[in-house]
Motif scaffolding. Sequence first.
Motif, PDB file in Angstrom:
ATOM      1  N   ILE A  87       0.833  -1.191   0.000  1.00 59.63           N
ATOM      2  CA  ILE A  87       0.000   0.000   0.000  1.00 59.63           C
ATOM      3  C   ILE A  87       0.873   1.247   0.000  1.00 59.63           C
ATOM      4  O   ILE A  87       1.764   1.400   0.848  1.00 59.63           O
ATOM      5  CB  ILE A  87      -0.931   0.026   1.230  1.00 59.63           C
ATOM      6  CG1 ILE A  87      -1.624  -1.331   1.411  1.00 59.63           C
ATOM      7  CG2 ILE A  87      -1.938   1.158   1.104  1.00 59.63           C
ATOM      8  CD1 ILE A  87      -2.466  -1.769   0.246  1.00 59.63           C
ATOM      9  N   VAL A  88       0.633   2.126  -0.949  1.00 57.24           N
ATOM     10  CA  VAL A  88       1.343   3.400  -1.051  1.00 57.24           C
ATOM     11  C   VAL A  88       0.317   4.507  -1.270  1.00 57.24           C
ATOM     12  O   VAL A  88      -0.865   4.253  -1.501  1.00 57.24           O
ATOM     13  CB  VAL A  88       2.372   3.395  -2.205  1.00 57.24           C
ATOM     14  CG1 VAL A  88       3.446   2.347  -1.975  1.00 57.24           C
ATOM     15  CG2 VAL A  88       1.670   3.156  -3.546  1.00 57.24           C
ATOM     16  N   ARG A  89       0.765   5.761  -1.223  1.00 60.22           N
ATOM     17  CA  ARG A  89      -0.121   6.901  -1.480  1.00 60.22           C
ATOM     18  C   ARG A  89       0.226   7.641  -2.766  1.00 60.22           C
ATOM     19  O   ARG A  89      -0.467   8.580  -3.142  1.00 60.22           O
ATOM     20  CB  ARG A  89      -0.065   7.879  -0.298  1.00 60.22           C
ATOM     21  CG  ARG A  89      -0.693   7.345   0.975  1.00 60.22           C
ATOM     22  CD  ARG A  89      -0.734   8.418   2.043  1.00 60.22           C
ATOM     23  NE  ARG A  89       0.598   8.874   2.403  1.00 60.22           N
ATOM     24  CZ  ARG A  89       0.841   9.914   3.195  1.00 60.22           C
ATOM     25  NH1 ARG A  89      -0.168  10.615   3.693  1.00 60.22           N
ATOM     26  NH2 ARG A  89       2.086  10.264   3.495  1.00 60.22           N
TER      27      ARG A  89
ATOM     28  N   LYS B   7      -9.868  -4.224  -3.857  1.00 62.67           N
ATOM     29  CA  LYS B   7      -8.731  -4.664  -4.664  1.00 62.67           C
ATOM     30  C   LYS B   7      -8.081  -5.911  -4.080  1.00 62.67           C
ATOM     31  O   LYS B   7      -7.714  -6.834  -4.815  1.00 62.67           O
ATOM     32  CB  LYS B   7      -7.704  -3.526  -4.755  1.00 62.67           C
ATOM     33  CG  LYS B   7      -6.606  -3.763  -5.774  1.00 62.67           C
ATOM     34  CD  LYS B   7      -7.136  -3.741  -7.190  1.00 62.67           C
ATOM     35  CE  LYS B   7      -6.013  -3.927  -8.216  1.00 62.67           C
ATOM     36  NZ  LYS B   7      -6.540  -3.973  -9.601  1.00 62.67           N
ATOM     37  N   VAL B   8      -7.958  -5.943  -2.747  1.00 58.90           N
ATOM     38  CA  VAL B   8      -7.370  -7.123  -2.103  1.00 58.90           C
ATOM     39  C   VAL B   8      -8.251  -8.344  -2.329  1.00 58.90           C
ATOM     40  O   VAL B   8      -7.759  -9.442  -2.620  1.00 58.90           O
ATOM     41  CB  VAL B   8      -7.154  -6.876  -0.595  1.00 58.90           C
ATOM     42  CG1 VAL B   8      -6.770  -8.178   0.111  1.00 58.90           C
ATOM     43  CG2 VAL B   8      -6.082  -5.821  -0.372  1.00 58.90           C
TER      44      VAL B   8
ATOM     45  N   PHE C 194       1.922  -6.912  -5.940  1.00 55.79           N
ATOM     46  CA  PHE C 194       0.903  -5.917  -6.247  1.00 55.79           C
ATOM     47  C   PHE C 194       1.184  -4.637  -5.461  1.00 55.79           C
ATOM     48  O   PHE C 194       1.655  -4.695  -4.329  1.00 55.79           O
ATOM     49  CB  PHE C 194      -0.502  -6.430  -5.907  1.00 55.79           C
ATOM     50  CG  PHE C 194      -0.940  -7.596  -6.743  1.00 55.79           C
ATOM     51  CD1 PHE C 194      -1.562  -7.402  -7.970  1.00 55.79           C
ATOM     52  CD2 PHE C 194      -0.707  -8.901  -6.310  1.00 55.79           C
ATOM     53  CE1 PHE C 194      -1.950  -8.473  -8.742  1.00 55.79           C
ATOM     54  CE2 PHE C 194      -1.098  -9.984  -7.085  1.00 55.79           C
ATOM     55  CZ  PHE C 194      -1.717  -9.772  -8.307  1.00 55.79           C
ATOM     56  N   VAL C 195       0.890  -3.505  -6.072  1.00 58.06           N
ATOM     57  CA  VAL C 195       1.017  -2.203  -5.417  1.00 58.06           C
ATOM     58  C   VAL C 195      -0.319  -1.488  -5.573  1.00 58.06           C
ATOM     59  O   VAL C 195      -0.830  -1.344  -6.684  1.00 58.06           O
ATOM     60  CB  VAL C 195       2.146  -1.360  -6.031  1.00 58.06           C
ATOM     61  CG1 VAL C 195       2.252  -0.022  -5.301  1.00 58.06           C
ATOM     62  CG2 VAL C 195       3.482  -2.105  -5.949  1.00 58.06           C
TER      63      VAL C 195
ATOM     64  N   LYS D 166      -6.271   6.485  -4.353  1.00 63.62           N
ATOM     65  CA  LYS D 166      -7.054   6.424  -5.587  1.00 63.62           C
ATOM     66  C   LYS D 166      -7.890   5.154  -5.717  1.00 63.62           C
ATOM     67  O   LYS D 166      -8.858   5.129  -6.479  1.00 63.62           O
ATOM     68  CB  LYS D 166      -6.110   6.519  -6.803  1.00 63.62           C
ATOM     69  CG  LYS D 166      -5.401   7.842  -6.930  1.00 63.62           C
ATOM     70  CD  LYS D 166      -4.253   7.795  -7.920  1.00 63.62           C
ATOM     71  CE  LYS D 166      -4.555   7.125  -9.217  1.00 63.62           C
ATOM     72  NZ  LYS D 166      -3.438   7.218 -10.183  1.00 63.62           N
ATOM     73  N   GLU D 167      -7.530   4.095  -4.982  1.00 61.16           N
ATOM     74  CA  GLU D 167      -8.183   2.809  -5.167  1.00 61.16           C
ATOM     75  C   GLU D 167      -8.870   2.341  -3.891  1.00 61.16           C
ATOM     76  O   GLU D 167      -8.466   2.702  -2.778  1.00 61.16           O
ATOM     77  CB  GLU D 167      -7.164   1.754  -5.614  1.00 61.16           C
ATOM     78  CG  GLU D 167      -6.450   2.083  -6.924  1.00 61.16           C
ATOM     79  CD  GLU D 167      -5.415   1.049  -7.295  1.00 61.16           C
ATOM     80  OE1 GLU D 167      -5.802   0.023  -7.893  1.00 61.16           O
ATOM     81  OE2 GLU D 167      -4.238   1.248  -6.973  1.00 61.16           O
TER      82      GLU D 167
END
Length: 259
Positions: A106-108, A135-136, A123-124, A129-130
């Motif tokens: 997880i990033v911003r 998504k997970v 995965f990133v 945004k998501e």
Amino acid sequence: VGEGVTGFSIGQRVVPCLYAKYLSTGTQGAWQDYVVVQEEEVYAISDSISDETAAQLVANPWTAYVLLKTIAAPKGEYVISTAAGSVVGRLIIQLAKHWGIKTINIVRHDKYTEELKALGADFVINSSKEDVVAKVKEITNGKRAYGAVDAVAGELTKTITSAVRDEGEVWVYGVLSGYDIVVGVFDLARLVKVGWWILHRHTSTVELRKEVGTEVIRLFDEKVWAPLSFGKKFKLEEFTTAFAEAETYNKRGKILLTS
């Protein structure tokens, strides 16, 4: 080298575990030209490990190693990691890849995506945004992640907890968004465990520290972990300037003090 010491010789490069001194005395003493430690709290460093990487060994690498080992995800399972662009996040990606564990990072900011994938991230997800939980679930075919490590706390912990399987574990090890943690009642009902992870609980004995220290050095020696990056260097007496540099947001790597 003190009297009776047999495992080390004068001139040998080593890293002392000053963390152990802190546990026993409450004083760390890391900013010193000289320090006295017991033989069992010293770790030999090979020529393949630079001084700059060695100076950072007993912090982030120990944290990444013990976090991932504590979750104990089987091969092929997914582990979520927040603040994945951090030093710990990058180390987790590389170690998980080595152990056959898949990572959801997880990033911003999108700027980290390709860099983390090059390190081995499966995965990133950009949380700004998501929909992280959706998504997970998509990535894991509805199973959700086996467990998670969280450096952010706050509302993100609630999100991560919802993305972990029933009876999964979420270990919060940082408070980038503040000192409060939010957890949803439905995730508590699923028996998801949320804990505050402190390194000394998992390295409380000489034997445990020796195991972790030895493994961390081996991982660097065997190139499982890339050498740790670092920013500017400052002399010890320039510590105020070093502090100011460490507080800037545009720094790249840890600021080092030299003597």
